[in-house]
Motif scaffolding. Structure first.
Motif, short mmCIF file in Angstrom:
data_model
loop_
_atom_site.label_atom_id
_atom_site.label_comp_id
_atom_site.label_asym_id
_atom_site.label_seq_id
_atom_site.Cartn_x
_atom_site.Cartn_y
_atom_site.Cartn_z
N LEU A 11 19.73 14.81 28.86
CA LEU A 11 18.68 15.80 29.08
C LEU A 11 19.12 17.14 28.52
N CYS A 12 18.28 17.70 27.65
CA CYS A 12 18.56 19.03 27.08
C CYS A 12 18.41 20.10 28.16
N PRO A 66 18.34 7.94 23.25
CA PRO A 66 17.28 8.95 23.16
C PRO A 66 17.75 10.29 23.73
N LEU A 67 17.27 11.36 23.14
CA LEU A 67 17.53 12.72 23.62
C LEU A 67 16.30 13.15 24.40
N ARG A 68 16.51 13.60 25.63
CA ARG A 68 15.40 13.99 26.50
C ARG A 68 15.20 15.50 26.45
N ILE A 69 13.97 15.90 26.17
CA ILE A 69 13.58 17.31 26.13
C ILE A 69 12.44 17.45 27.13
N GLY A 70 12.76 17.97 28.30
CA GLY A 70 11.75 18.04 29.36
C GLY A 70 11.33 16.64 29.77
N GLU A 71 10.04 16.40 29.77
CA GLU A 71 9.50 15.10 30.17
C GLU A 71 9.41 14.11 29.01
N SER A 72 9.67 14.58 27.81
CA SER A 72 9.56 13.69 26.65
C SER A 72 10.95 13.33 26.13
N ALA A 73 10.97 12.36 25.24
CA ALA A 73 12.23 11.92 24.64
C ALA A 73 11.97 11.58 23.18
N MET A 74 13.03 11.68 22.39
CA MET A 74 12.94 11.26 20.99
C MET A 74 14.21 10.49 20.67
N PRO A 75 14.11 9.57 19.74
CA PRO A 75 15.32 8.83 19.36
C PRO A 75 16.42 9.81 18.96
#
Length: 189
Positions: free
Chosen positions: A61-62, A96-105
């Motif tokens: 989580l960022c 995956p890298l989590r940015i808030g409630e979303s994630a991206m590979p």
């Protein structure tokens, strides 16, 4: 060139630009028209901290980029963050890298970071009158990646990214990348 290696080199160059720009007025304009020098520097250091915290934490989580303050020129912060990333990449990019409630590979986030720091490094270097010369192979990787992010939904007036600036296909890779990213390669303060 491996993306994590290219990012590390880009970040070390960025740290040198920040250190060499210590006499640049904080309100100096940058090619990233939404940000003056101080605001862009804070954006760069804040998001690099957030991404690094995400890649180095157990939950990926960022952290909050807005909670970061720039210390001195910011160069030492960028170097320290580059060292932290160097320890965990490229392995950490498998998750995956989590940015808030979303994630991206993670590998996508890594490519996005390379592109963003190549372009914002250029922005800061231009504003400070400093040289900026990432490796052509790293720039070519970003030229392949960036069009997937710079879709009409995200690029243009009132959107997250400025409209592309036409640049000849025969131009150097850095000129093509900054043009694609909405900057005039011939911008001067």
């Amino acid at each position: 060139m491996e993306t994590s290696t290219a990012l590390n080199q880009t970040l070390k160059s960025l740290a040198d630009v920040l250190d060499g720009a210590s006499d640049t007025p904080l309100d100096a304009p940058t090619p990233c028209s939404e940000f003056d020098f101080q605001t862009l520097r804070a954006h760069v250091v804040g998001w690099l901290t957030a991404f690094t915290d995400g890649f180095t934490s157990d939950d990926h989580l960022c952290s909050d980029p807005g909670a970061v303050s720039v210390t001195g020129t910011g160069g030492d912060q960028v170097r320290e963050l580059a060292e932290r990333l160097d320890v965990v990449l490229p392995e950490a990019a498998a998750d995956p890298l989590r940015i808030g409630e979303s994630a991206m590979p993670g590998d996508m986030a890594l490519s996005m970071m390379l592109w963003e720091y190549q372009v914002h490094g250029w922005d800061l270097a231009r504003a400070a009158g400093r040289p900026w010369a990432p490796a052509d192979s790293a720039l070519e990787a970003s030229l392949e990646f960036a069009p997937g992010m710079l879709t009409p939904d995200f690029q243009g007036e009132g959107k997250a990214f400025a409209a592309s600036v036409p640049v000849p296909e025969t131009a150097p890779p850095l000129d093509r990348l900054v043009g694609l990213s909405g900057r005039d390669p011939h911008w001067t303060a």
